[in-house]
Design a protein around this motif. Structure first.
Motif, short mmCIF file in Angstrom:
data_model
loop_
_atom_site.label_atom_id
_atom_site.label_comp_id
_atom_site.label_asym_id
_atom_site.label_seq_id
_atom_site.Cartn_x
_atom_site.Cartn_y
_atom_site.Cartn_z
N ASN A 150 0.84 -1.20 0.00
CA ASN A 150 0.00 0.00 0.00
C ASN A 150 0.88 1.25 0.00
O ASN A 150 1.66 1.46 0.93
CB ASN A 150 -0.91 -0.02 1.24
N PRO A 151 0.77 2.12 -1.01
CA PRO A 151 1.61 3.32 -1.05
C PRO A 151 1.40 4.25 0.13
O PRO A 151 2.27 5.06 0.44
CB PRO A 151 1.18 4.00 -2.36
N LEU A 152 0.24 4.15 0.78
CA LEU A 152 -0.08 5.03 1.91
C LEU A 152 0.19 4.38 3.26
O LEU A 152 -0.25 4.89 4.30
CB LEU A 152 -1.55 5.47 1.83
N ALA A 153 0.91 3.28 3.27
CA ALA A 153 1.10 2.50 4.50
C ALA A 153 1.72 3.32 5.62
O ALA A 153 1.28 3.25 6.77
CB ALA A 153 1.95 1.27 4.22
N GLY A 154 2.74 4.11 5.31
CA GLY A 154 3.40 4.89 6.35
C GLY A 154 2.48 5.93 6.96
O GLY A 154 2.47 6.13 8.19
N LEU A 155 1.69 6.59 6.13
CA LEU A 155 0.76 7.59 6.64
C LEU A 155 -0.34 6.93 7.46
O LEU A 155 -0.79 7.49 8.47
CB LEU A 155 0.16 8.40 5.49
N ASP A 156 -0.79 5.74 7.04
CA ASP A 156 -1.79 5.02 7.83
C ASP A 156 -1.24 4.65 9.21
O ASP A 156 -1.94 4.75 10.22
CB ASP A 156 -2.25 3.76 7.10
N MET A 157 0.03 4.23 9.26
CA MET A 157 0.64 3.89 10.54
C MET A 157 0.75 5.12 11.44
O MET A 157 0.50 5.05 12.64
CB MET A 157 2.00 3.25 10.31
N ILE A 286 -4.45 13.77 6.19
CA ILE A 286 -5.77 14.10 6.74
C ILE A 286 -6.76 12.97 6.47
O ILE A 286 -7.55 12.58 7.34
CB ILE A 286 -6.29 15.45 6.17
N GLU A 287 -6.70 12.41 5.27
CA GLU A 287 -7.59 11.30 4.94
C GLU A 287 -7.23 10.05 5.75
O GLU A 287 -8.13 9.30 6.18
CB GLU A 287 -7.52 11.02 3.44
N ALA A 288 -5.94 9.82 5.98
CA ALA A 288 -5.52 8.67 6.80
C ALA A 288 -5.98 8.86 8.24
O ALA A 288 -6.42 7.90 8.90
CB ALA A 288 -4.00 8.52 6.74
#
Length: 521
Positions: A150-157, A286-288
């Motif tokens: 997932n390209p957004l994995a770091g932001l999700d974490m 913000i979305e994460a």
């Protein structure tokens, strides 16, 4: 591999033609070098026994050649030496303002640190994922594919950590702090590094064929507002033409695809650049946060509010931090797929390692590394980190000496194994395809590079250089260092350019085969 097609190719070498000398090479290698495609080309070659220092083959070892992506051996080696293979990037999020229970009356600041992937390629074991042809080359090289992460994995974490800190509402905004470095002193870096990088600063656009006459299927990632993607790509009969064109609005947020894809063809990947990585990252965070159960009252889209950032974070609370894989893993990514953005990023990271915010100061670190390694820095001319600038030059000797330097360090094995392996992985994966015998398969570790352009007079591709440098298994556990350079060829199209790369790789394979045979003689 440096796949960007350049309109012009700088010439290399001494004034006037220089005759080629292949007399000490095997007939098989001479046959490759003397193909009609190389009628006007010049070859450079240096092979040295790692254990004795004996020169096995030498051809113009002290002449400048365009390095292509073998320039990454210079820049990434310097960064590895400056940062250390175990270095990790810690990207913190600081709470600005007053906190009342689960509500922050203020803003969050993500302090970007130049992390190359921000978790977007990190596998569960902490290694970094890659494919033989990276998605960053999707618009230039056929066969590019995506990693599954997932390209957004770091932001999700990060968002999940913010929620675990007890916050549920940010009565304010989110800002990206990009002040760790500036590219103003090195605007020639292309692609231009940024302190926050999400999905290599591109949008992935994957088109899948359906039935002839029907619209093709589109998927894209990462899906972040206000980016929107539309497609009018049609599926044509099997065996038909696949030609997909990408257009984007000036701000990059409105992307459209047009063209055709043949029924039964493999999915076709294209990319579109993110024009404002800081604003993109702010919205993505913000979305994460919303997905994690944290509300931000500010509108999620719009410019990055850098004016909110304090001079210092002293006295603020850290509510999250993303910790990257080790730098050696990032080096492997850069080498295996010839990651241009990552290589240019090393210039900025080296500047930061000296306390500077000016990316241009990173070049002095390269000079210092070479001198500390006992290598003459005047054998290198570089204006970027990826080896793609028309001014970049290296000698075969300097590349060989850098490779030899690493063999005398504790990082020798890890450095060697970070390079593509002939016929096995990275950008040398396809060398052995369709060949019943493949000299050197699994026994050559090398970084390829190319500098290609277009010949408008003859309507064909030009190859200003194709190079390869690395290590050969020389029998009995020994390794030879080698560097091969070819400058001045042409090809009918991109497939012909890639075929030239296979020729260079096959020469390396033959050198390996000969080195191993000598050890058993």
């Amino acid at each position: 591999m440096t796949a960007t097609l350049m309109a012009t190719v700088a010439t290399v070498g001494a004034a006037g033609p220089v005759p080629a000398h292949h007399d000490d090479l095997s007939p098989e290698i001479r046959a490759i070098m003397e193909k009609p495609a190389y009628e006007h080309a010049q070859w450079g070659l240096l092979e040295v026994e790692g254990s004795t220092g004996r020169v096995v083959h030498s051809q113009y070892p002290d002449q400048f050649f365009i390095p292509g992506s073998t320039g990454k051996l210079v820049s990434v080696s310097s960064a590895w030496h400056a940062l250390g293979g175990e270095h990790r990037f810690t990207t913190p999020v600081q709470a600005l303002g007053r906190r009342t229970g689960s509500v922050l009356n203020g803003s969050l600041a993500l302090v970007a640190q130049g992390d190359l992937t921000m978790g977007g390629r990190t596998k569960p074991d902490g290694s970094v994922a890659y494919t033989p042809i990276d998605h960053t080359y999707a618009n230039d090289v056929p066969g590019a594919t995506l990693t599954p992460e997932n390209p957004l994995a770091g932001l999700d974490m990060i968002a999940q950590q913010v929620r675990r800190s007890g916050l549920t509402k940010v009565q304010g905004d989110v800002a990206i702090d990009s002040r760790i470095f500036s590219t103003a002193s090195a605007p020639q870096l292309d692609p231009l590094p940024t302190p926050l990088i999400i999905n290599d600063n591109v949008i992935d656009l994957l088109t899948t064929a359906t039935a002839p006459g029907r619209p093709a299927q589109l998927s894209w990632r990462p899906q972040v507002a206000p980016y929107q993607v539309t497609s009018t790509v049609k599926t044509v009969a099997a065996g038909g033409t696949t030609n997909i064109v990408v257009n984007a609005s000036p701000d990059g947020t409105r992307i459209s695809l047009s063209g055709t894809i043949a029924a039964g063809a493999k999915p076709e990947l294209r990319i579109s650049p993110v024009q404002d990585p800081a604003a993109f990252g702010r919205t993505a965070l913000i979305e994460a946060l919303a997905r994690a159960g944290v509300t931000v009252t500010a509108h999620p889209t719009g410019p990055n509010p850098s004016g909110l950032l304090p001079r210092s974070y002293a006295g603020t609370q850290r509510v999250a931090a993303y910790v990257s894989p080790i730098f050696a893993e990032y080096t492997k990514l850069i080498f295996k797929v010839s990651h241009n953005l990552g290589a240019n990023l090393t210039i900025c990271l080296m500047a930061v390692s000296t306390g500077s915010h000016a990316c241009g100061d990173g070049f002095a670190v390269i000079n210092s590394f070479l001198r500390q390694a006992g290598i003459d820095p005047t054998q290198v001319q570089m204006l970027d980190g990826r080896g793609g600038n028309p001014n970049d030059r290296v000698t075969p000797r300097v590349e060989d000496e850098i490779l030899h330097y690493w063999q005398g360090t504790e990082e020798a094995k890890r450095f060697r194994e970070a390079l593509p392996i002939l016929g096995v992985d990275g950008s040398l994966t396809s060398v052995c395809e369709g060949s019943p015998t493949c000299p050197g398969k699994g026994k050559v570790w090398g970084k390829p590079g190319t500098f290609a352009g277009f010949d408008a007079v003859n309507q064909r591709a030009t190859v200003g250089a194709w190079t390869l440098g690395g290590y050969l298994a020389a029998g009995h556990g020994k390794l030879n260092t080698f560097y091969i350079a070819m400058t001045g060829a042409s090809a009918p199209d991109i497939n012909g350019v890639l075929a030239i790369g296979n020729d260079v790789a096959r020469i390396a394979g033959l050198l390996q085969q000969e080195a191993e045979a000598r050890s058993h003689a």
